[in-house]
Design a protein around this motif. Structure first.
Motif, PDB file in Angstrom:
ATOM      1  N   VAL A 142     -50.926 108.763  34.160  1.00  0.00           N
ATOM      2  CA  VAL A 142     -51.828 109.865  33.795  1.00  0.00           C
ATOM      3  C   VAL A 142     -52.963 109.396  32.885  1.00  0.00           C
ATOM      4  O   VAL A 142     -53.743 110.209  32.421  1.00  0.00           O
ATOM      5  CB  VAL A 142     -51.075 111.064  33.169  1.00  0.00           C
ATOM      6  N   GLY A 143     -53.031 108.089  32.643  1.00  0.00           N
ATOM      7  CA  GLY A 143     -54.159 107.539  31.891  1.00  0.00           C
ATOM      8  C   GLY A 143     -53.999 107.540  30.385  1.00  0.00           C
ATOM      9  O   GLY A 143     -54.967 107.331  29.667  1.00  0.00           O
ATOM     10  N   ARG A 144     -52.785 107.747  29.910  1.00  0.00           N
ATOM     11  CA  ARG A 144     -52.545 107.708  28.461  1.00  0.00           C
ATOM     12  C   ARG A 144     -52.166 106.283  28.080  1.00  0.00           C
ATOM     13  O   ARG A 144     -51.029 105.980  27.740  1.00  0.00           O
ATOM     14  CB  ARG A 144     -51.457 108.710  28.097  1.00  0.00           C
ATOM     15  N   ARG A 145     -53.156 105.401  28.155  1.00  0.00           N
ATOM     16  CA  ARG A 145     -52.923 103.953  28.016  1.00  0.00           C
ATOM     17  C   ARG A 145     -52.326 103.540  26.667  1.00  0.00           C
ATOM     18  O   ARG A 145     -51.340 102.809  26.650  1.00  0.00           O
ATOM     19  CB  ARG A 145     -54.222 103.190  28.267  1.00  0.00           C
ATOM     20  N   PRO A 146     -52.896 103.954  25.534  1.00  0.00           N
ATOM     21  CA  PRO A 146     -52.293 103.534  24.253  1.00  0.00           C
ATOM     22  C   PRO A 146     -50.858 104.043  24.084  1.00  0.00           C
ATOM     23  O   PRO A 146     -49.992 103.315  23.586  1.00  0.00           O
ATOM     24  CB  PRO A 146     -53.217 104.144  23.190  1.00  0.00           C
TER      25      PRO A 146
ATOM     26  N   ALA B  53     -43.906  94.521  34.141  1.00  0.00           N
ATOM     27  CA  ALA B  53     -44.649  94.928  35.339  1.00  0.00           C
ATOM     28  C   ALA B  53     -45.386  96.245  35.094  1.00  0.00           C
ATOM     29  O   ALA B  53     -46.554  96.390  35.467  1.00  0.00           O
ATOM     30  CB  ALA B  53     -43.714  95.052  36.539  1.00  0.00           C
ATOM     31  N   VAL B  54     -44.714  97.202  34.470  1.00  0.00           N
ATOM     32  CA  VAL B  54     -45.378  98.475  34.162  1.00  0.00           C
ATOM     33  C   VAL B  54     -46.481  98.248  33.132  1.00  0.00           C
ATOM     34  O   VAL B  54     -47.566  98.829  33.221  1.00  0.00           O
ATOM     35  CB  VAL B  54     -44.365  99.541  33.681  1.00  0.00           C
ATOM     36  N   ASN B  55     -46.231  97.373  32.176  1.00  0.00           N
ATOM     37  CA  ASN B  55     -47.255  97.049  31.188  1.00  0.00           C
ATOM     38  C   ASN B  55     -48.475  96.425  31.865  1.00  0.00           C
ATOM     39  O   ASN B  55     -49.623  96.738  31.513  1.00  0.00           O
ATOM     40  CB  ASN B  55     -46.687  96.116  30.114  1.00  0.00           C
ATOM     41  N   ALA B  56     -48.241  95.553  32.834  1.00  0.00           N
ATOM     42  CA  ALA B  56     -49.348  94.946  33.577  1.00  0.00           C
ATOM     43  C   ALA B  56     -50.160  96.014  34.311  1.00  0.00           C
ATOM     44  O   ALA B  56     -51.392  95.972  34.325  1.00  0.00           O
ATOM     45  CB  ALA B  56     -48.809  93.912  34.569  1.00  0.00           C
ATOM     46  N   PHE B  57     -49.455  96.975  34.917  1.00  0.00           N
ATOM     47  CA  PHE B  57     -50.140  98.086  35.594  1.00  0.00           C
ATOM     48  C   PHE B  57     -51.026  98.826  34.595  1.00  0.00           C
ATOM     49  O   PHE B  57     -52.195  99.136  34.872  1.00  0.00           O
ATOM     50  CB  PHE B  57     -49.107  99.026  36.210  1.00  0.00           C
ATOM     51  N   ASN B  58     -50.483  99.115  33.431  1.00  0.00           N
ATOM     52  CA  ASN B  58     -51.224  99.831  32.391  1.00  0.00           C
ATOM     53  C   ASN B  58     -52.449  99.027  31.949  1.00  0.00           C
ATOM     54  O   ASN B  58     -53.550  99.564  31.870  1.00  0.00           O
ATOM     55  CB  ASN B  58     -50.303 100.110  31.194  1.00  0.00           C
ATOM     56  N   ILE B  59     -52.252  97.739  31.691  1.00  0.00           N
ATOM     57  CA  ILE B  59     -53.349  96.877  31.245  1.00  0.00           C
ATOM     58  C   ILE B  59     -54.422  96.777  32.327  1.00  0.00           C
ATOM     59  O   ILE B  59     -55.617  96.829  32.043  1.00  0.00           O
ATOM     60  CB  ILE B  59     -52.813  95.475  30.885  1.00  0.00           C
TER      61      ILE B  59
ATOM     62  N   ARG C 269     -58.496  95.428  31.994  1.00  0.00           N
ATOM     63  CA  ARG C 269     -58.275  94.085  31.458  1.00  0.00           C
ATOM     64  C   ARG C 269     -57.544  93.240  32.511  1.00  0.00           C
ATOM     65  O   ARG C 269     -56.356  92.956  32.397  1.00  0.00           O
ATOM     66  CB  ARG C 269     -57.509  94.181  30.151  1.00  0.00           C
ATOM     67  N   THR C 270     -58.293  92.857  33.538  1.00  0.00           N
ATOM     68  CA  THR C 270     -57.714  92.225  34.721  1.00  0.00           C
ATOM     69  C   THR C 270     -56.997  90.920  34.425  1.00  0.00           C
ATOM     70  O   THR C 270     -55.872  90.714  34.886  1.00  0.00           O
ATOM     71  CB  THR C 270     -58.803  92.006  35.786  1.00  0.00           C
ATOM     72  N   GLU C 271     -57.644  90.015  33.701  1.00  0.00           N
ATOM     73  CA  GLU C 271     -57.013  88.712  33.453  1.00  0.00           C
ATOM     74  C   GLU C 271     -55.700  88.862  32.708  1.00  0.00           C
ATOM     75  O   GLU C 271     -54.699  88.213  33.043  1.00  0.00           O
ATOM     76  CB  GLU C 271     -57.964  87.804  32.677  1.00  0.00           C
ATOM     77  N   ALA C 272     -55.677  89.718  31.700  1.00  0.00           N
ATOM     78  CA  ALA C 272     -54.443  89.952  30.943  1.00  0.00           C
ATOM     79  C   ALA C 272     -53.387  90.593  31.838  1.00  0.00           C
ATOM     80  O   ALA C 272     -52.193  90.274  31.732  1.00  0.00           O
ATOM     81  CB  ALA C 272     -54.722  90.828  29.725  1.00  0.00           C
TER      82      ALA C 272
END
Length: 173
Positions: A44-48, A73-79, A84-87
């Protein structure tokens, strides 16, 4: 359309599950609840907020490679959705290593599909196809028919953008 009331209820229930698990010292359930809570927040876009929940989940997962693989994996999706593609790619690679260590082929396939999707969205079609090809090999090995259409649709989208149907044909074989 997503029912906002239902989504809010889901967030409340997941937060309560994490809280109860933490209170009872059940690190595994706490980590899993926080992973799911972070996933919903990321979707839902609540990244922080997602990053916060996932960080707490990683603490609870301790050294369990399977739990850590899902959380990363979920953290990577969020990032990645944060731009922040490279991260994100580095985080997907870390999640993939953890899933391999855990021997969880399904989590490997899921991570490869998500990573391939991110790479395709950022225009790195060649690397996306490498990830998606490995994903499809694992999906076929698992006979994971319910999941198979998603990575195939990403490959098809790349093919349409490239006007090259060779890679889809290769994956079908």
């Amino acid at each position: 359309d997503v029912d906002v009331g239902l989504l809010q209820l889901l967030l409340v229930l997941l937060a309560r599950a994490a809280q109860l698990a933490e209170g009872h010292g059940d690190r595994r359930i706490a980590a899993e609840a926080l992973r799911e809570l972070g996933c919903v927040d990321a979707l839902v876009g609540r990244r922080p907020t997602a990053a916060h929940h996932l960080g707490r989940g990683i603490e609870h997962a301790d050294t369990d490679p399977d739990l850590l693989a899902g959380l990363h994996a979920v953290n990577a999706f969020n990032i990645g959705d944060w731009g922040r593609t490279e991260a994100a790619v580095a985080e997907y690679q870390h999640a993939l290593e953890l899933a391999r260590t855990a021997g969880n082929t399904r989590r490997q396939a899921w991570t490869l599909a998500l990573g391939g999707w991110l790479l395709a969205r950022t225009g790195d079609d060649t690397q996306a196809l490498v990830w998606l090809s490995e994903c499809m090999q694992q999906v076929e090995q698992l006979r994971w028919l319910a999941f198979r259409p998603w990575p195939l649709s990403i490959v098809a989208e790349i093919d349409l953008q490239r006007s090259n149907h060779v890679s889809l044909d290769q994956l079908e074989q």
